[in-house]
Write a protein that holds these residues in place. Sequence first.
Motif, PDB file in Angstrom:
ATOM      1  N   UNK A   1       0.818  -1.220   0.000  1.00 22.38           N
ATOM      2  CA  UNK A   1       0.000   0.000   0.000  1.00 22.38           C
ATOM      3  C   UNK A   1       0.848   1.264   0.000  1.00 22.38           C
ATOM      4  N   UNK A   2       1.988   1.230   0.707  1.00 21.47           N
ATOM      5  CA  UNK A   2       2.900   2.392   0.669  1.00 21.47           C
ATOM      6  C   UNK A   2       3.395   2.611  -0.763  1.00 21.47           C
ATOM      7  N   UNK A   3       3.731   1.494  -1.423  1.00 22.29           N
ATOM      8  CA  UNK A   3       4.351   1.627  -2.750  1.00 22.29           C
ATOM      9  C   UNK A   3       3.348   2.051  -3.822  1.00 22.29           C
ATOM     10  N   UNK A   4       2.044   1.773  -3.565  1.00 18.28           N
ATOM     11  CA  UNK A   4       1.037   2.233  -4.537  1.00 18.28           C
ATOM     12  C   UNK A   4       0.383   3.534  -4.059  1.00 18.28           C
ATOM     13  N   UNK A   5       0.951   4.125  -3.039  1.00 18.70           N
ATOM     14  CA  UNK A   5       0.538   5.440  -2.550  1.00 18.70           C
ATOM     15  C   UNK A   5      -0.898   5.444  -2.009  1.00 18.70           C
TER      16      UNK A   5
ATOM     17  N   UNK B   1       4.293  14.453  -6.582  1.00 17.42           N
ATOM     18  CA  UNK B   1       3.482  13.231  -6.719  1.00 17.42           C
ATOM     19  C   UNK B   1       4.062  12.349  -7.826  1.00 17.42           C
ATOM     20  N   UNK B   2       4.427  12.969  -8.949  1.00 12.91           N
ATOM     21  CA  UNK B   2       4.991  12.198 -10.071  1.00 12.91           C
ATOM     22  C   UNK B   2       6.305  11.533  -9.643  1.00 12.91           C
ATOM     23  N   UNK B   3       7.156  12.303  -8.945  1.00 16.19           N
ATOM     24  CA  UNK B   3       8.434  11.732  -8.487  1.00 16.19           C
ATOM     25  C   UNK B   3       8.208  10.532  -7.588  1.00 16.19           C
ATOM     26  N   UNK B   4       7.255  10.687  -6.672  1.00 14.80           N
ATOM     27  CA  UNK B   4       6.961   9.562  -5.756  1.00 14.80           C
ATOM     28  C   UNK B   4       6.475   8.349  -6.520  1.00 14.80           C
ATOM     29  N   UNK B   5       5.572   8.598  -7.500  1.00 12.00           N
ATOM     30  CA  UNK B   5       5.033   7.464  -8.268  1.00 12.00           C
ATOM     31  C   UNK B   5       6.159   6.707  -8.973  1.00 12.00           C
TER      32      UNK B   5
ATOM     33  N   UNK C   1       5.610  -4.112 -10.358  1.00  8.97           N
ATOM     34  CA  UNK C   1       4.511  -3.530 -11.152  1.00  8.97           C
ATOM     35  C   UNK C   1       5.032  -2.397 -12.002  1.00  8.97           C
ATOM     36  N   UNK C   2       6.188  -1.838 -11.652  1.00  5.11           N
ATOM     37  CA  UNK C   2       6.778  -0.756 -12.426  1.00  5.11           C
ATOM     38  C   UNK C   2       5.921   0.494 -12.449  1.00  5.11           C
ATOM     39  N   UNK C   3       6.068   1.267 -13.544  1.00  6.34           N
ATOM     40  CA  UNK C   3       5.324   2.531 -13.656  1.00  6.34           C
ATOM     41  C   UNK C   3       4.641   2.609 -15.019  1.00  6.34           C
ATOM     42  N   UNK C   4       3.528   3.355 -15.100  1.00  8.04           N
ATOM     43  CA  UNK C   4       2.903   3.550 -16.412  1.00  8.04           C
ATOM     44  C   UNK C   4       3.888   4.281 -17.332  1.00  8.04           C
ATOM     45  N   UNK C   5       3.934   3.845 -18.604  1.00  8.32           N
ATOM     46  CA  UNK C   5       4.870   4.490 -19.547  1.00  8.32           C
ATOM     47  C   UNK C   5       4.563   5.976 -19.699  1.00  8.32           C
TER      48      UNK C   5
END
Length: 353
Positions: free
Chosen positions: A243-247, A294-298, A307-311
């Motif tokens: 949950x921390x990692x998916x904010x 927020x973007x940096x955290x994501x 799960x990585x990040x959305x392109x």
Amino acid sequence: MMLYIHLPFCKQKCRYCAFCSGVHSYETMRRYVDRLIALIGHHLQDKTLRTIYIGGGTPGVLPLDLWEKLLGVLLPYTDTVEEFTVELNPESTTSQLLRQLKAGGVNRLSFGVQSLSDRELSAVGRLHTADKALSALKLAKVHGFDNISADLIYALPEQTPKSFSNSVSTLLDAGITHLSCYNLQLEEGTELFERQDEFSFPDEEQQMEMYDTLLRLTKQAGFVHYEISNFCRPDKRALHNSGYWTREDYLGLGISAHSKLGEKRCSFAEDISEFIDKKDFSFDEVEQLSESDIREEQIMLGLRTDSGVPLGLVDKSKAEHFVSMGLGTIQGDRFVLNDRGFMLSNTIIAELI
Ligand code: SF4
């Protein structure tokens, strides 16, 4: 919503420890728990909890009557809780405590094992031995806990690739379902930092060998490498940490505890007397996150996981470049690092932010 509670109590300070923790009297622990209970009443009210995590410090140091109080207040929230974790150290794990935790709805334990070499444990000032750690894991199982995590540290003083390999394989054989493994950080102000010349530390090549051993042994045991430092049986991912990692939103109560509530980061200060004596329920610091925060955290959190990040969040051509270097893959519309990429994640993340 997730709840984190910080219990900053330890029997003595480990030599490498820079966490917010210390040795405190019964009276301080009692007043601290009373303050936590007041904060729970104020901040949770009718909120629904998905996970609870009680960490430290060494939560097992809390006397049983204070555990009873704290768990009693949390009990009404446990109906909706999927995962309720308590961190334990082997030396303070007793049958009475395990019974009490079980009755309070705790369904996952996280043991601070750190190593199964007595030489290494004593070099960093841990209070348990390898035998004590293994018997604590056994005792937890006897008391019906089947979701058990253990923490290990690599690059410890006196550690060798062989002793590390033995720690990992013995722990996996002991039936744990989750393993967290961190690189030792020598932090200024700790006893180990001051006395580092007295010990021999594994060099970089040996550390690489340890990391490879970790990947190999966990894979052989059927564990999934789902976050840079975390491995688990396929159905035993840590829900709270995930949950921390998916904010996800979480409320953190206790000294130095942080919360994420919407796009606000809130925290309590480190001073225990200040925390106990404070008359209102407010956080000591509140920070509103900007779009770029927020973007940096994501990116930072997402790239640490499988799960990585959305392109859409990163420069696609840079992501493709890392893929061509064999450091990750494109999975659908996401960029995901592999084991080699995890090792270089700091550099990759800095490039993509
Ligand atoms: S038990 Fe954990 S929190 Fe306590 S001193 Fe040791 S490392 Fe720090």
